[in-house]
Design an enzyme around this catalytic site. Structure first.
Site, short mmCIF file in Angstrom:
data_model
loop_
_atom_site.label_atom_id
_atom_site.label_comp_id
_atom_site.label_asym_id
_atom_site.label_seq_id
_atom_site.Cartn_x
_atom_site.Cartn_y
_atom_site.Cartn_z
N GLY A 15 0.87 -1.17 0.00
CA GLY A 15 0.00 0.00 0.00
C GLY A 15 0.90 1.22 0.00
N CYS A 16 0.40 2.40 -0.30
CA CYS A 16 1.33 3.51 -0.44
C CYS A 16 0.65 4.87 -0.49
CB CYS A 16 2.13 3.38 -1.73
SG CYS A 16 3.05 1.88 -1.87
N GLY A 17 1.49 5.91 -0.40
CA GLY A 17 1.04 7.26 -0.66
C GLY A 17 1.81 7.81 -1.84
N ARG A 44 0.67 6.64 5.33
CA ARG A 44 0.53 5.79 4.16
C ARG A 44 1.82 5.00 3.88
NH1 ARG A 44 -4.35 6.97 1.72
NH2 ARG A 44 -3.87 5.44 0.14
N ASN A 217 0.36 3.45 -6.06
CA ASN A 217 -0.27 2.98 -4.83
C ASN A 217 -1.24 1.90 -5.24
OD1 ASN A 217 -1.75 2.56 -2.52
ND2 ASN A 217 -2.92 4.47 -2.72
#
Lengths: 384, 500
Positions: A15-17, A44, A217
């Site tokens: 997962g990510c920003g 994030r 993301n």
């Protein structure tokens, strides 16, 4: 810290920003705003990866490929440099400046090489790289190094473009690479939250090949087929991260197959057949063709991506928008990020801020006069 | 009764039919329903007898018995137990010796070869990507069969193709092998489901020309029933080179099944055996195949895709690669478990390779050569459920053909008597009395249900995997994991072992 990537993991998921902005007048600004923006979304990430791509980083070398390579050790460096010296005429080289930071204990070596493909003379080399185009040559070169030299990874290879990435929170990576000291007209950044691997330096975002750089993301559930599709066109995927396929797919569809960026976005996140049925005949035919020809290039699964390209910035989410994407505008600058906070936190009184629809590409392009100044009139930018 | 026991020709029966006398009400349904003369009624003694010898285990009488008085059981091995010489081999030798001919059987290979579908497991999403609920979100199964250009060319139309609402079609089963009503049921069902059926090699009854938009017409080595109008009627044309159940040999339709109507559709005299030659006598090599492909394309003015069907044999990958380069728009691969209306048992049980491995090898080879996306691949040969179908698609198929599964829907119990033309369920017979047993109004509905339910199951599985379009699963072997397979098997299948 370098992690052995031959651990049989087909890919890494995370997962990510993401965050990025572009000044369409080509005005360069320091990385501060980008660092502040990505750091607004600290939750994030989990400290296992962050990175930045900056367009306009090397104006004095803008006609040369800026090849960023990370090395596990000096042996890998010596081997790679020996190889590079046979392939490239290098006008400038050196270590990428870094400074010691409290939170990053161990790290690989970072080097940058500015050069152009060498005029090829002997037969062996011609056999190795049949393509005579420079861009193709550089893509193959990067893949050869990634595949064949242990502990060496090319992380970016575009012109006037630099990618800085590693394991850590974005503020640590920014501090280590002294991101504040770089200036660019377009910035993209990433804050990573990997779920199933410890993360490794080469696996951090952005992923970059030539002038493409991608932060992502999400998780590409179609990775298996995207990878096999790319392999048919002789792309070797060595970085074990699903995001890698996006940069290669862009390279294939846009540079090699001549699609426009919007057509590529249609291939990545096409409308549903039920929507297509309702379109007028021309549109319907066009999208049906793209879906049928590029079915294997469709990115399925949750994603929001920012794509830096030669002459602009694109944001795109998957077709049912399972990952957030927000776009803001102020004057001649367009901002894109996972969350609104990452935009309003760094720029006050926006002209406009909105969430694009699922699968709808948002493209901000340098003004034509600026493109001409930056890339020269003959050097074409990406067709939007 | 014509029957009496001959010791010199004795083979122990395969089945035991037990009728509970206290339950039997002497309604004689079992007598009238049995088309193999296994049951008869003795009026004098008011008793129903069974000739166990004649029972084929089709269970028609069981289904009809109003009091559930009948049970058909497999007869235990009648010979002395022997780990090397099983009953199959002993009876096989005796049968050949008694009758001086090679036994003909129907349906697919029934020997216990490994089933790779059962050693492959599917993936699902957890946390990092959400699973998608097909009841609430769109989920796309639409599939095109036909050639695709390598890249988008402006202003150039795509080559002809057929569009399937679900990646499942009904494979080649000829009118002749099947009864009129069976073909009628199949035609109606695929029309409702938005997919296609294959006419098989026996031409098409004029009464079935109405299925024009949903039929793939087959051209096989016998050229039975092939004429201009027939080619024009089809939505696509399939050249049959081989069949999974009997690679290397031609089709067999015993003369018993060649009725007046069949003789018209096939353009052969009534009552003659329709044995198509092993090879096409105008195709002795790949360049000849190319000529036939283009002859058919010319004949139909390049308006429809041409599929080439081959049996899964040892070097199937190289053959498929040759076909892909010969102008075929799609390749259909039939595995060794595929069904048949009649085939020599020795061929059916021993020739060919599993579809799972053949499909994986073909898909891999075409990718290595960079031409996989230019042709479609149809897999067939023992697809038993939507899970097999989705595993085939993940291994690399565009769509699958089903045959036996469709017949089961029509009532088939796999008794392997298709070649006799005496099908008690009315599916594979030309006897007007028997073929009435398939009611197209009911059976087309059942078959349509099967398409519908399988499609729903495909959507459920895709949703769990987190993909909402079938093309993201096609060839996506990362959504498969192997259990209990050797490293070499895994390598050929291109699948990781479970746990990795």
């Amino acid at each position: 810290m370098f992690i052995n990537v031959s651990n049989n993991l087909p890919r890494d998921i995370s997962g990510c920003g993401i965050s990025g902005f572009i000044n369409t007048n080509g005005r360069r600004s320091s990385g501060r705003a980008c660092v502040d923006s990505i750091c607004m979304m600290r939750d994030r990430g989990n400290g296992l990866g962050a990175g930045f791509a900056v367009y306009g980083a090397y104006p004095e070398f803008r006609n040369y490929y800026a090849i960023h390579i990370i090395y596990q050790d000096n042996k890998a460096r010596e081997e790679t440099e020996e190889y590079l010296s046979t392939k490239l005429s290098i006008v400038q080289r050196g270590g990428i400046p870094t400074k010691k930071t409290k939170n990053i204990q161990s790290r690989p070596l970072f080097f940058v090489y500015f050069g152009k493909p060498r005029a090829q003379s002997d037969v062996a080399e011609i056999d190795e790289f049949r393509e005579d185009q420079e861009d193709e040559f550089i893509v193959r070169l990067a893949m050869k190094i990634n595949e064949n030299i242990k502990g060496a990874y090319v992380i970016s290879s575009g012109k006037n473009l630099g990618v800085f990435k590693g394991i850590g929170f974005p503020e640590d990576i920014a501090e280590m690479f002294m991101i504040d000291d770089y200036k660019g007209y377009c910035w993209i950044a990433h804050n990573r939250y990997p779920t199933n691997t410890p993360g490794w330096w080469g696996g951090a975002h952005p992923f970059s090949v030539l002038d493409w750089s991608v932060v992502h993301n999400g998780e590409i559930s179609s990775y298996g087929i995207n990878k096999r599709y790319l392999e048919m066109f002789k792309y070797n995927l060595n970085l074990k991260t699903d995001t890698e396929v996006i940069s290669y797919l862009l390279d294939l569809l846009v540079r090699r197959h001549g699609l426009s960026l919007k057509e590529a976005a249609l291939a990545f996140a096409p409308p549903f057949w039920t929507q297509i049925e309702k379109m007028n005949t021309d549109q319907k035919n066009k999208i049906e063709k793209i879906r049928r020809i590029y079915g294997s290039a469709m990115l399925n699964g949750p994603f929001a991506i920012l794509v830096g390209f030669k002459g602009g910035l694109m944001g795109l989410s998957d077709r049912i928008k399972l990952r957030p994407l927000v776009v803001g505008q102020k004057g001649d600058t367009t901002y894109m990020a996972s969350e609104e906070s990452a935009i309003v936190g760094v720029v006050k009184e926006l002209d406009r801020i909105w969430s694009p629809n699922a699968g709808e590409p948002v493209i901000a392009k340098l003004k034509p006069a600026v493109s001409a100044r930056l890339f020269g009139k003959s050097n074409k930018t990406v067709r939007v | 009764m014509k029957w009496f026991k001959k010791v010199h020709h004795y083979l122990p029966p395969d089945f035991i039919l037990e009728r509970a006398d206290d339950l039997c009400i002497r309604c004689k349904a079992c007598v009238t329903q049995c088309s193999f003369d296994a049951n008869f009624y003795d009026q004098k003694r008011n008793f129903i007898y069974t000739l166990q010898q004649n029972c084929v285990g089709c269970n028609r009488c069981v289904a009809y018995c109003p009091t559930e008085a009948i049970v058909v059981k497999n007869r235990p091995n009648p010979f002395r137990e022997h780990s090397h010489w099983g009953a199959y081999y002993i009876s096989g030798i005796k049968r050949r010796a008694y009758y001086g001919g090679t036994p003909v059987k129907s349906m697919g290979n029934d020997r216990p070869f490994p089933i790779y579908w059962d050693k492959l497991l599917l993936n699902a999403s957890q946390v990092t990507n959400p699973s998608i609920d097909p009841l609430r979100e769109p989920m796309e199964l639409r599939t095109y069969i036909g050639r695709r250009p390598k890249y988008l060319k402006k202003g150039e139309a795509l080559p002809p193709s057929i569009m399937l609402q679900t990646p499942i079609m009904i494979g080649a089963m000829s009118y002749g092998a099947l009864s009129f009503n069976s073909v009628e049921s199949i035609g109606r069902a695929v029309t409702m489901a938005g997919t296609f059926f294959n006419s098989g090699e026996g031409g098409l009854s004029r009464d079935h020309y109405k299925f024009s938009k949903h039929v793939i017409v087959q051209v096989a080595s016998g050229r039975f029933g092939v004429h201009k109008e027939y080619l024009d009627i089809g939505s696509a044309i399939e050249i049959k080179i081989g069949q999974g159940a009997k690679p290397g040999i031609g089709g067999h339709l015993p003369g018993e099944k060649v009725s007046e109507s069949i003789s018209q559709a096939r353009m052969i005299p009534k009552g003659t055996d329709a044995l198509s030659p092993a090879p096409h006598h105008d195709i002795y090599s790949i360049e000849d195949l190319r000529q036939l492909i283009y002859a058919l394309k010319e004949a139909t003015r390049y308006s429809k895709p041409v599929i080439v069907k081959i049996a899964a044999v040892h070097n199937v990958a190289a053959i498929a690669s040759g076909i892909a380069r010969s102008g075929a728009d799609a390749i259909s691969i039939d595995g060794f478990k595929g069904g048949t209306g009649a085939a020599p048992e020795i061929i059916r049980n021993h020739v060919g390779i599993p579809i799972e491995l053949a499909l994986a090898a073909v898909d891999t080879r075409l990718r290595q050569e960079g031409i996989r996306n230019e042709v479609s691949i149809i897999a067939s040969g023992g697809i038993r459920g939507s899970a097999d179908a989705i595993k085939a698609i993940a291994l690399g198929a565009d769509a699958v053909y089903i045959g036996t599964a469709a017949l089961i829907t029509l009532g088939c119990t796999l008794c392997q008597q298709c070649h006799t033309g005496r099908c008690a369920w009315g599916i594979t017979t030309q006897d007007p009395f028997l073929s009435k047993r398939v009611n197209p109004d009911i059976m087309s509905e059942h078959l349509y249900n099967l398409f519908n339910v399988w499609s729903l199951e495909l959507k459920e599985i895709m949703g769990a995997m987190g993909v909402n379009s079938i093309e993201s699963l096609r060839g996506n072997r990362l959504h498969l994991r192997g259990v209990g397979l050797s490293d070499r098997d895994l390598e050929i299948l291109g699948v990781l072992p479970a746990g990795e």
